[in-house]
Motif scaffolding. Structure first.
Motif, PDB file in Angstrom:
ATOM      1  N   GLN A 102       0.877  -1.270  -0.100  1.00 44.41           N
ATOM      2  CA  GLN A 102       0.082  -0.101  -0.097  1.00 44.41           C
ATOM      3  C   GLN A 102       0.859   1.038  -0.014  1.00 44.41           C
ATOM      4  N   ILE A 103       2.225   1.406   0.641  1.00 39.45           N
ATOM      5  CA  ILE A 103       2.865   2.317   0.678  1.00 39.45           C
ATOM      6  C   ILE A 103       3.072   2.455  -0.614  1.00 39.45           C
ATOM      7  N   GLY A 104       3.909   1.495  -1.350  1.00 41.26           N
ATOM      8  CA  GLY A 104       4.359   1.606  -2.833  1.00 41.26           C
ATOM      9  C   GLY A 104       3.164   2.243  -3.677  1.00 41.26           C
ATOM     10  N   GLU A 105       1.906   1.813  -3.399  1.00 40.06           N
ATOM     11  CA  GLU A 105       0.890   2.352  -4.248  1.00 40.06           C
ATOM     12  C   GLU A 105       0.652   3.673  -3.901  1.00 40.06           C
ATOM     13  N   ASP A 106       0.639   4.212  -2.641  1.00 37.49           N
ATOM     14  CA  ASP A 106       0.507   5.719  -2.180  1.00 37.49           C
ATOM     15  C   ASP A 106       1.591   6.204  -2.817  1.00 37.49           C
ATOM     16  N   GLU A 107       2.491   5.864  -2.957  1.00 42.10           N
ATOM     17  CA  GLU A 107       3.980   6.754  -3.726  1.00 42.10           C
ATOM     18  C   GLU A 107       4.057   6.533  -5.012  1.00 42.10           C
ATOM     19  N   GLY A 108       3.039   5.683  -5.766  1.00 43.27           N
ATOM     20  CA  GLY A 108       2.919   5.643  -7.254  1.00 43.27           C
ATOM     21  C   GLY A 108       4.031   4.747  -7.716  1.00 43.27           C
ATOM     22  N   TYR A 109       4.795   3.776  -6.888  1.00 43.94           N
ATOM     23  CA  TYR A 109       5.762   2.986  -7.611  1.00 43.94           C
ATOM     24  C   TYR A 109       5.127   1.675  -7.850  1.00 43.94           C
ATOM     25  N   PHE A 110       4.509   0.917  -7.052  1.00 45.18           N
ATOM     26  CA  PHE A 110       4.137  -0.351  -7.338  1.00 45.18           C
ATOM     27  C   PHE A 110       3.035  -0.844  -6.289  1.00 45.18           C
ATOM     28  N   THR A 111       2.128  -1.827  -6.623  1.00 46.16           N
ATOM     29  CA  THR A 111       0.867  -2.008  -6.123  1.00 46.16           C
ATOM     30  C   THR A 111       1.011  -3.597  -5.807  1.00 46.16           C
ATOM     31  N   ILE A 112       0.252  -3.941  -5.003  1.00 45.92           N
ATOM     32  CA  ILE A 112      -0.097  -5.648  -4.500  1.00 45.92           C
ATOM     33  C   ILE A 112      -0.187  -6.408  -5.858  1.00 45.92           C
ATOM     34  N   ASP A 113      -0.836  -5.724  -6.766  1.00 45.33           N
ATOM     35  CA  ASP A 113      -0.980  -6.615  -7.963  1.00 45.33           C
ATOM     36  C   ASP A 113       0.576  -6.827  -8.689  1.00 45.33           C
ATOM     37  N   ASP A 114       1.284  -5.626  -8.760  1.00 45.89           N
ATOM     38  CA  ASP A 114       2.624  -6.045  -9.170  1.00 45.89           C
ATOM     39  C   ASP A 114       3.417  -7.070  -8.168  1.00 45.89           C
ATOM     40  N   VAL A 115       3.207  -7.177  -7.040  1.00 47.96           N
ATOM     41  CA  VAL A 115       3.732  -8.178  -6.116  1.00 47.96           C
ATOM     42  C   VAL A 115       3.211  -9.389  -6.527  1.00 47.96           C
ATOM     43  N   ILE A 116       2.019  -9.641  -6.916  1.00 47.81           N
ATOM     44  CA  ILE A 116       1.456 -10.774  -6.913  1.00 47.81           C
ATOM     45  C   ILE A 116       1.953 -11.325  -8.545  1.00 47.81           C
ATOM     46  N   GLU A 117       2.054 -10.743  -9.327  1.00 47.42           N
ATOM     47  CA  GLU A 117       2.500 -10.696 -10.786  1.00 47.42           C
ATOM     48  C   GLU A 117       4.000 -11.188 -10.774  1.00 47.42           C
ATOM     49  N   ALA A 118       4.652 -10.385 -10.019  1.00 48.19           N
ATOM     50  CA  ALA A 118       6.195 -11.067 -10.153  1.00 48.19           C
ATOM     51  C   ALA A 118       6.355 -12.164  -9.417  1.00 48.19           C
ATOM     52  N   ILE A 119       5.642 -12.483  -8.331  1.00 51.38           N
ATOM     53  CA  ILE A 119       5.860 -13.931  -7.816  1.00 51.38           C
ATOM     54  C   ILE A 119       5.266 -14.999  -8.628  1.00 51.38           C
ATOM     55  N   ILE A 177       6.352 -19.775 -12.089  1.00 52.67           N
ATOM     56  CA  ILE A 177       5.838 -20.384 -13.355  1.00 52.67           C
ATOM     57  C   ILE A 177       7.281 -20.538 -14.177  1.00 52.67           C
ATOM     58  N   ARG A 178       8.197 -19.406 -14.165  1.00 50.94           N
ATOM     59  CA  ARG A 178       9.479 -19.321 -14.789  1.00 50.94           C
ATOM     60  C   ARG A 178      10.391 -20.437 -14.415  1.00 50.94           C
ATOM     61  N   ARG A 179      10.706 -20.557 -12.896  1.00 48.03           N
ATOM     62  CA  ARG A 179      11.572 -21.369 -12.154  1.00 48.03           C
ATOM     63  C   ARG A 179      10.977 -23.054 -12.017  1.00 48.03           C
ATOM     64  N   HIS A 180       9.848 -23.121 -12.630  1.00 41.08           N
ATOM     65  CA  HIS A 180       9.339 -24.416 -12.243  1.00 41.08           C
ATOM     66  C   HIS A 180       8.911 -25.105 -13.679  1.00 41.08           C
ATOM     67  N   PRO A 181       9.848 -25.096 -14.646  1.00 37.53           N
ATOM     68  CA  PRO A 181       9.567 -25.479 -16.061  1.00 37.53           C
ATOM     69  C   PRO A 181       9.234 -26.979 -16.028  1.00 37.53           C
ATOM     70  N   HIS A 182       9.322 -27.720 -15.044  1.00 36.75           N
ATOM     71  CA  HIS A 182       9.280 -29.214 -14.890  1.00 36.75           C
ATOM     72  C   HIS A 182       7.779 -29.323 -14.600  1.00 36.75           C
ATOM     73  N   VAL A 183       6.925 -28.139 -14.133  1.00 40.35           N
ATOM     74  CA  VAL A 183       5.681 -28.291 -13.708  1.00 40.35           C
ATOM     75  C   VAL A 183       4.829 -27.644 -14.793  1.00 40.35           C
ATOM     76  N   PHE A 184       5.293 -26.511 -15.175  1.00 37.87           N
ATOM     77  CA  PHE A 184       4.554 -25.519 -16.178  1.00 37.87           C
ATOM     78  C   PHE A 184       4.985 -25.535 -17.668  1.00 37.87           C
TER      79      PHE A 184
END
Length: 485
Positions: A298-315, A320-327
């Motif tokens: 929320q601090i990231g969103e308030d300051e205009g740098y990132f949101t929780i959506d960015d956090v979820i997208e990143a992880i 997915i990228r680091r589990h090519p044996h699954v995905f």
């Protein structure tokens, strides 16, 4: 090119059928019905209209996907040398998987698909339960219902609740989100003379009711905010409110830096709950850790740098990228292969430093950092193969430290040698597959238990710590030890 003309039988009886659709049904085209269980069909029978229905396909298949595939194959086969009419309940384009499959494969099969209309069941259902769809609604498929797709604050219509099994699955999914007694509506034959609307508590959804291809469910939007406490979006709103101008003064003042200590504290409290094997405590502490993440986002969103959506997208992207044996199509059958792939992928990721030691975060507590550094060194082949040399190294470091302690001259040297001693102890723990942080936590907990035993003995005697000698206190400690504390 032959064609399949798809018409909808509407949501009610034959009196509500558009004239154009009625003429098509009465035409000489071979008529195929997805199901004959519809009010219009009875009237067509009375008028002598011949048809072929696919109800038998439903009876012999257990999965709806198999049913739809077989119907589509049959229709393409029938249309290979002649035009045919395919009639479905409601409107052709609403909640009709067979129609979607026909449209997807029409070019491949070389057969034209023509949609000839039909009234959707939605209008009749909106009228039956007296709701205005402009307020926002969801239309979900009962045969493929998943709680993760649900928006509890909107009107929800669940179609294709064909039978008790579908109704039971919908009920179980909804009970993960709603109270058992939450009132819902079972709507049958909407728009016809046989229309029925029953209000029932959720837990009774699959009890003593008849279901058919004309059965739908209506779930009213949630008004009680307490029901939304499980909802991630609601949590996000709560945290945003805390940080808003009219929110909490303490939360508004927090920064990424000021919150660092709380994240560490909450993480350690979670580890304590895990060690206690206390599920309720784990739920509470996981929530506290999640709150810290939400505040940082929320601090990231308030300051205009990132949101929780960015956090979820990143992880999500990273997993997915680091589990090519699954995905993906990479093979990894053992844990060692998985870890090897993981390290290789990390090394190749854009922006990564070349040295593997860069992956060991500087912000880690020293004990954890030592453990991770040693693991990295092992990946380079810089490691003993047996534990005996590791033990000898520990003895060597102990001797060097004792020399500095006994000389008492250089405090800096004493500290450095003490650090070497701790580093060697971490190395031994790693060789024995013991996590040093967890071992120290357990030692701390053991110390607290035994010290509390001493306190209880002193309090029971009505005395003070100062009334006892160190030897007496130590005897209490030994009692606690003998009692398994």
């Amino acid at each position: 090119m032959t064609k399949i003309i798809i018409v909808g039988l509407g949501a009610g009886d034959i009196n509500q059928l558009p004239l154009g659709v009625y003429k098509l049904l009465k035409n000489d085209y071979p008529l195929f019905l997805r199901t004959k269980e519809h009010p219009v069909v009875e009237s067509l029978e009375q008028e002598g209209v011949a048809y072929f229905s696919f109800d038998a396909i439903y009876e012999k298949n257990q999965q709806f996907t198999d049913v739809y595939e077989e119907i589509v194959e049959k229709l393409f086969s029938e249309a290979s040398d002649k035009d045919i009419v395919y009639a479905v309940p409601g409107a052709p384009i609403v909640a009709e998987r067979t129609v979607q499959l026909l449209l997807e494969r029409r070019e491949e099969m070389g057969i034209e698909i023509e949609l000839a209309g039909g009234q959707s069941f939605l209008d009749a259902l909106f009228q039956a339960v007296r709701i205005d769809p402009i307020e926002g609604f969801q239309l979900l498929d009962g045969t493929n219902f998943n709680k993760y797709n649900v928006q509890l604050t909107q009107h929800m219509i669940i179609g294709q609740v064909y039978d008790q099994m579908v109704a039971s699955n919908v009920k179980l999914e909804l009970m993960e989100l709603l109270p058992d007694t939450y009132e819902i509506y079972i709507v049958e034959n909407a728009g016809s003379a046989a229309e029925s609307v029953k209000k029932v508590p959720l837990y009774l959804l699959d009890h003593e009711f008849s279901f058919s291809n004309l059965t739908s469910l209506y779930i009213p939007p949630v008004k009680d905010e307490r029901i939304l406490y499980k909802n991630f979006t609601y949590l996000r709103q709560v945290v945003a409110t805390l940080r808003s101008p009219n929110g909490c003064p303490w939360d508004r003042e927090q920064t990424h830096q000021s919150l660092k200590k709380y994240l560490i504290e909450e993480a350690y409290e979670l580890l304590e709950a895990i060690d206690e094997n206390d599920d309720d405590h784990m739920v509470e502490e996981l929530g506290d850790v999640l709150l810290q993440i939400m505040l940082h986002a929320q601090i990231g969103e308030d300051e205009g740098y990132f949101t929780i959506d960015d956090v979820i997208e990143a992880i999500t992207s990273k997993m997915i990228r680091r589990h090519p044996h699954v995905f993906g199509d990479k093979a990894a059958k053992t844990v060692d292969e998985v870890l090897s792939n993981w390290q290789d992928i990390k090394q190749n990721e854009e922006g990564r430093e070349e040295t593997r030691f860069a992956a060991v975060k500087k912000g880690l507590p020293a004990l954890l950092q030592a453990y991770e550094l040693q693991k990295m060194a092992k990946n380079f082949g810089f490691d003993w193969q047996e534990i005996e040399p590791v033990i000898e190294k520990l003895k060597e470091e102990l001797d060097e430290w004792l020399i500095e302690v006994n000389s008492g001259v250089n405090k800096d040297a004493i500290e450095l040698e003490y650090g070497d001693l701790l580093f060697s102890m971490v190395n031994i723990a790693r060789f024995l597959s013991i996590h040093p942080e967890e071992a120290l936590i357990r030692a701390n907990q053991k110390f607290v238990r035994r010290f509390q035993y001493i306190e209880e003995k002193i309090n029971k005697a009505g005395r003070q710590f100062s009334d006892y000698t160190l030897e007496e206190l130590d005897s209490f400690w030994n009692e606690a030890k003998e009692n398994g504390l």
